[in-house]
Design a protein around this motif. Structure first.
Motif, PDB file in Angstrom:
ATOM      1  N   LEU A  97       7.758 -27.327 -11.417  1.00  0.00           N
ATOM      2  CA  LEU A  97       7.999 -25.956 -11.864  1.00  0.00           C
ATOM      3  C   LEU A  97       8.315 -25.934 -13.369  1.00  0.00           C
ATOM      4  CD1 LEU A  97      10.063 -24.791  -8.745  1.00  0.00           C
ATOM      5  CD2 LEU A  97       7.610 -24.537  -9.174  1.00  0.00           C
ATOM      6  N   SER A  98       9.443 -25.337 -13.757  1.00  0.00           N
ATOM      7  CA  SER A  98       9.779 -25.250 -15.179  1.00  0.00           C
ATOM      8  C   SER A  98      10.841 -26.264 -15.577  1.00  0.00           C
ATOM      9  CB  SER A  98      10.254 -23.834 -15.529  1.00  0.00           C
ATOM     10  OG  SER A  98      11.435 -23.512 -14.816  1.00  0.00           O
ATOM     11  N   SER A 145       6.352 -24.266 -18.174  1.00  0.00           N
ATOM     12  CA  SER A 145       5.978 -25.485 -17.471  1.00  0.00           C
ATOM     13  C   SER A 145       5.545 -26.572 -18.451  1.00  0.00           C
ATOM     14  CB  SER A 145       4.830 -25.192 -16.499  1.00  0.00           C
ATOM     15  OG  SER A 145       4.243 -26.389 -16.021  1.00  0.00           O
ATOM     16  N   ARG A 170       3.687 -29.141 -17.568  1.00  0.00           N
ATOM     17  CA  ARG A 170       2.316 -29.537 -17.205  1.00  0.00           C
ATOM     18  C   ARG A 170       1.275 -28.666 -17.892  1.00  0.00           C
ATOM     19  NH1 ARG A 170      -1.381 -28.197 -13.143  1.00  0.00           N
ATOM     20  NH2 ARG A 170       0.067 -26.687 -12.243  1.00  0.00           N
ATOM     21  N   GLY A 185       4.586 -33.919 -17.502  1.00  0.00           N
ATOM     22  CA  GLY A 185       4.566 -32.871 -16.488  1.00  0.00           C
ATOM     23  C   GLY A 185       3.558 -33.059 -15.386  1.00  0.00           C
TER      24      GLY A 185
END
Length: 252
Positions: free
Chosen positions: A27-28, A48, A50, A18
């Protein structure tokens, strides 16, 4: 919702994929999973990669999802109910709608990790008129080593439609080649990396991005010149090739 089942390996892989500089998701977008017994721990919908935490994953049993895929009467509403794990802060928590992709993989092979991302350069090729053949032939040796024989799956709406087509395509690939692919290319959508290790899932994801960039560059320079069947015919028969592939792509 069982955050205690989220391994440090799965969490690290998810966050690594991510990171913005890798241009794999924003984003997601995207999702990851790890096989745990007869179940998979998969990223929840809308979270997410990340910034993922153990609370951003859901544990689902594989067999009921595969049964949905094989039931012609099953609907998207049936899938939504099957993926709903409960509520948190007044909102429903569900496994990703693409959990069927992760379940389909485990229906044909016990791969420990599956990573689904949407790299910009790969999606550019997969959204082109040549999507079905863009990765059909390798163009450099390390690509062949890491990616093996990629599988292309035409576009289908995420959810039960994509899950069914994904499973059918995987079963045909395994019957033809005797093993699952390391990379699945989803038309107009993204990529799926299959590996027994987090390092392998990362390697397959990154090599897919490089391979897309190489093809785009070759097109700009006059056209793609693949290695050709004669040059690659015996690679998969070589013990040294299989050993390096197992180590780098996590095929065993």
């Amino acid at each position: 919702m069982s955050p205690w089942q989220v391994s440090a390996d799965l969490l690290a892989l998810t966050r690594w994929l991510g990171e913005p500089e890798r241009d794999l998701v924003i984003l997601s977008e995207g999702n990851t999973s790890e096989q745990v017994g007869d179940a998979i721990v998969v990223k929840a919908s809308g979270s997410s990669m990340r910034t993922a935490t153990p609370d951003d994953f859901v544990t689902v049993d594989v067999d009921p999802l595969v049964a949905l895929l094989r039931d012609p009467a099953a609907t998207q509403d049936d899938l939504t109910r099957a993926l709903t794990a409960g509520e948190a802060e007044g909102r429903p928590v569900r496994a990703s709608v693409e959990s069927l992709v992760h379940a389909a993989v485990r229906a044909v092979a016990p791969m420990r990790f599956v990573a689904h991302t949407h790299p910009t350069d790969a999606v550019a090729l997969l959204a082109s008129r040549q999507a079905a053949t863009a990765f059909a032939e390798p163009v450099y040796t390390d690509e062949l080593l890491i990616l093996g024989r990629p599988l292309f799956v035409p576009y289908a709406q995420p959810g039960i439609e994509l899950g069914r087509l994904f499973l059918a395509s995987l079963e045909i690939h395994v019957a033809e080649h005797g093993e699952p692919p390391s990379l699945v290319l989803l038309g107009n959508h993204g990529i799926v990396a299959l590996s027994q290790t987090t390092e392998g899932a990362e390697a397959v994801s990154l090599m897919a991005v490089k391979s897309a960039r190489v093809r785009l560059g070759a097109r700009a320079a006059g056209g793609v010149a693949p290695l050709g069947a004669d040059a690659t015919a015996h690679y998969f028969e070589r013990p040294d090739f299989a050993e390096r592939r197992a180590h780098l792509a996590g095929t065993e």
